[in-house]
Design an enzyme around this catalytic site. Structure first.
Site, short mmCIF file in Angstrom:
data_model
loop_
_atom_site.label_atom_id
_atom_site.label_comp_id
_atom_site.label_asym_id
_atom_site.label_seq_id
_atom_site.Cartn_x
_atom_site.Cartn_y
_atom_site.Cartn_z
N ASN A 119 0.86 -1.19 0.00
CA ASN A 119 0.00 0.00 0.00
C ASN A 119 0.89 1.24 0.00
OD1 ASN A 119 0.60 0.78 2.85
ND2 ASN A 119 -0.33 -1.22 3.21
N ASP A 156 -4.42 -6.33 4.94
CA ASP A 156 -5.44 -7.22 5.50
C ASP A 156 -5.41 -8.60 4.84
OD1 ASP A 156 -6.74 -5.86 7.59
OD2 ASP A 156 -7.58 -4.47 6.10
N LYS A 206 8.95 -17.11 -10.82
CA LYS A 206 8.26 -15.92 -11.33
C LYS A 206 7.07 -16.34 -12.18
CE LYS A 206 8.95 -11.95 -14.29
NZ LYS A 206 9.75 -11.36 -15.36
N PRO A 249 -3.70 -11.99 9.89
CA PRO A 249 -4.24 -11.78 11.23
C PRO A 249 -4.41 -10.29 11.50
CG PRO A 249 -1.91 -12.39 11.33
CD PRO A 249 -2.34 -12.55 9.91
N ASP A 250 -5.40 -9.95 12.31
CA ASP A 250 -5.53 -8.56 12.76
C ASP A 250 -4.59 -8.44 13.97
OD1 ASP A 250 -6.24 -6.17 13.99
OD2 ASP A 250 -8.26 -6.25 13.16
N ILE A 251 -3.43 -7.84 13.74
CA ILE A 251 -2.36 -7.88 14.75
C ILE A 251 -2.79 -7.16 16.03
CG2 ILE A 251 0.04 -7.29 15.26
CD1 ILE A 251 0.54 -7.27 12.21
N PHE A 308 -4.67 3.33 14.66
CA PHE A 308 -5.05 4.32 13.65
C PHE A 308 -6.18 3.71 12.84
CE2 PHE A 308 -1.97 7.88 13.01
CZ PHE A 308 -1.16 7.63 14.10
N LYS A 323 -13.73 0.19 15.08
CA LYS A 323 -12.38 -0.40 15.24
C LYS A 323 -11.87 -0.20 16.66
CE LYS A 323 -11.10 -0.07 10.39
NZ LYS A 323 -10.32 0.59 9.34
N LYS A 374 -11.15 -3.73 18.53
CA LYS A 374 -9.74 -4.07 18.76
C LYS A 374 -9.31 -3.82 20.21
CE LYS A 374 -8.90 -3.03 13.89
NZ LYS A 374 -7.90 -3.56 12.98
#
Ligand code: PMT
Length: 403
Positions: free
Chosen positions: A210, A279, A289, A305-307, A324, A338, A342
Site C-alpha cells: 500500500n 489485510d 516468477k 491476522p488482525d495484529i 489508527f 475499530k 480491537k
C-alpha cells in the site's frame, strides 16, 4: 525529519577537527528548526571553516576570543547561561582533555566552566585517538559530571581508516539536542510503535503493498524518544533512516510484523499501531516468477491476522493501546467500530482521501477518539505535531493509571 526547536537558544561550540565542516550543517538544521544559535569557535576550528560561514547562517556574530576588540567583559559567564543547551560538535581529543581537567584557556572552555545548562559533547577524531585509554578516561569523567556524550559513529574516516570516531550525522546531533531541551514527560516509559506498509509476496519478484511511507509512525517514534521514552520501532519496508535513539526492527510481511510485535508487547507500557498492515496476502507463494499467460489472471488471497486486535485481546489493563483508522468514507463511524472491536484506548481517525493528509505527505489531519466517546478534532498539522498531540493523550492516560 527535524525536531521543532522554535524559540530555543542553543550555543554551538566548534573545535578544530576535520568534522568542523559538518557543524555548518548542524547549524543550518538548528536554524531551520527555529532555534537561535550562538556559535563559539576555537582558534583551531577556524583553520578548518571560517567564522563568516557560521555567521552568515546564524545571523549572529561568531564569538572566538576571550579578550580583544569586540569582546564583552563577562561574555564567558553570560554566554553559557543565556541559552537552553550547549553542544560541542565536533569535540576533539584536546577539547575533551581540557574539559575533563577543568582547563579554561580560551572562550569555549571558559564558557563551559561557567555554564549551568545541559551540555552535549560530540567527540570526533581518528579511531586510534578515540580508542586511546586517556581519551576514554576523559569521556568517563565527563559522563560522571553530567555531560551528555553522543557516541561517535563507526565508518570510514577522513584519514582513510575505518572504525569509531566519526561525527554522527547532523540530523542525529539535532535530535539529541532536541531531547535535551524537551521536558521528559515520558521518561521511564517503554513505547512500542509500528510503522510503514507490509509487503505480501506473490512470487519471487512481486508483492502486494500500500502507499504507506512510514512517515507518521517514524514521527511518533522520534517524538516519543525526544520526550524521554525508551522507544522500539517495528517497521515495514521504508526509505526512512531509523530515528535517533530508537531501536528499530525491520520486517516485510504482516506475519513478520505480528511475530515482532507479539515478542515485544509484554514489555511495553504503550503500543502505537500506525503501520498500514495488509489485510490480505496471496494464498500461495509461487516458487518461480509467474509467467505472462491468459488475458486475465485471478489471484487468491487469504486473510492476514488482525495484529492489534490480537494484542488488544491479551493486553494488561495498565497498558495503553493506540490504533489508527485509515478511512476514505464514514470516518468516525468506522473508527469507533475499530476502537471497540480491537480493544484500544484511543484511535486516530485518518481521512486518507484528503491530498494533504494520510499517506506519503508530511502533514496529517486526524481526529482522536477515546473509549468514553470523546472526540478531539485536530486541524491540519505536521506529522510531528500530530505525534505530539497523540502522545499528550497517552501521557495523560499513563498518569491516570498510575493513580
Ligand atoms: O506511513 P505514512 O505514509 O506516513 O501514512 C500514514 C498512515 C496513513 C499509514 C497512518 O496515518 C495510518 O492511518 N495508519 C493505519 C493504516 C491502517 O492500516 O488502518 P486500518 O484502518 O486498516 O487499520 C486499523 C488499525 O488496525 C491500525 O492501527 C492498523 O495498524 C491495525 N491493523 C490493521 C490490519 C491488520 N491486519 N492488523 C492490524 O493490526
Amino acid at each position: 525529519m527535524t525536531a521543532s526547536l522554535q524559540g530555543k537558544k542553543i550555543l554551538l561550540g566548534v573545535t578544530g577537527g576535520i568534522a568542523a565542516y559538518k557543524a555548518v550543517e548542524v547549524l543550518r538544521l538548528l536554524v531551520t528548526a527555529g532555534a537561535q544559535v550562538q556559535v563559539v569557535m576555537t582558534a583551531a576550528a577556524q583553520q578548518f571553516v571560517t567564522p563568516l560561514t557560521f555567521q552568515a547562517l546564524s545571523g549572529e556574530t561568531v564569538r572566538t576570543d576571550l579578550f580583544g576588540p569586540g569582546t564583552e567583559p563577562l561574555e564567558h559567564i553570560s554566554l553559557g547561561q543565556a541559552v537552553d543547551a550547549i553542544v560541542i560538535a565536533p569535540a576533539t581529543a584536546n577539547c575533551l582533555a581540557k574539559l575533563a581537567a577543568g582547563i579554561g584557556d580560551d572562550l569555549l572552555t571558559t564558557v563551559i566552566l561557567a555554564a549551568s545548562r545541559p551540555i552535549l559533547v560530540c567527540p570526533a577524531m581518528n579511531v586510534k585517538m578515540y580508542e586511546n585509554p586517556v581519551v576514554q578516561e576523559n569521556l568517563g569523567k565527563l559522563r560522571q559530571r553530567g555531560f551528555h556524550i553522543l557516541e561517535p559513529a563507526a565508518g570510514e574516516m577522513a584519514c582513510g581508516a575505518y572504525g569509531s570516531g566519526r561525527l554522527p550525522e547532523p540530523p542525529d546531533i539535532v535530535a539529541a539536542i532536541a531531547c535535551l531541551v524537551t521536558p521528559p514527560d515520558l521518561g521511564g516509559r517503554r513505547i512500542l510503535v509500528s510503522a510503514g506498509p507490509t509487503h505480501e509476496d506473490l512470487d519471487p519478484v512481486r508483492f502486494l503493498t500500500n502507499r504507506s511511507t512510514g512517515k507518521m509512525g517514524y514521527a511518533v517514534a522520534a517524538v516519543a524518544r525526544r520526550r524521554g521514552a525508551e522507544v522500539t520501532l517495528v517497521s515495514g519496508p521504508t526509505a526512512l533512516p531509523a530515528p535517533w535513539g530508537v531501536s528499530r526492527y525491520l520486517v516485510r510481511t504482516a506475519l513478520e510484523m505480528q511475530a515482532a510485535l507479539e515478542s515485544l508487547f509484554s514489555q511495553c507500557d504503550v503500543l502505537i499501531m500506525s503501520a498500514a498492515v495488509s489485510d490480505y496476502r496471496p494464498a500461495g507463494l509461487a516458487e518461480q516468477k509467474i509467467k505472462r499467460g491468459e488475458e486475465e489472471m485471478l489471484v487468491k488471497l487469504t486473510h492476514n491476522p488482525d495484529i492489534v486486535a490480537g494484542l488488544g485481546a491479551r493486553r494488561q489493563q495498565q497498558q495503553v493501546l493506540v490504533g489508527f483508522a485509515a478511512e476514505t468514507q464514514d470516518l468516525l463511524e468506522h473508527a469507533t467500530t475499530k476502537l471497540q472491536r480491537k480493544n484500544l484506548d484511543l484511535i486516530v481517525a485518518n481521512d486518507v482521501s484528503a491530498p494533504d493528509a494520510g499517506f506519503a505527505v508530511d502533514t496529517n489531519r486526524v481526529t482522536i477518539l477515546d473509549r468514553q466517546g470523546g472526540v478531539e478534532v485536530l486541524p491540519l498539522l505536521s506529522k510531528e505535531e500530530v505525534a505530539d498531540r497523540i502522545l499528550d493523550r497517552v501521557a495523560a492516560l499513563l498518569a491516570e493509571r498510575r493513580g
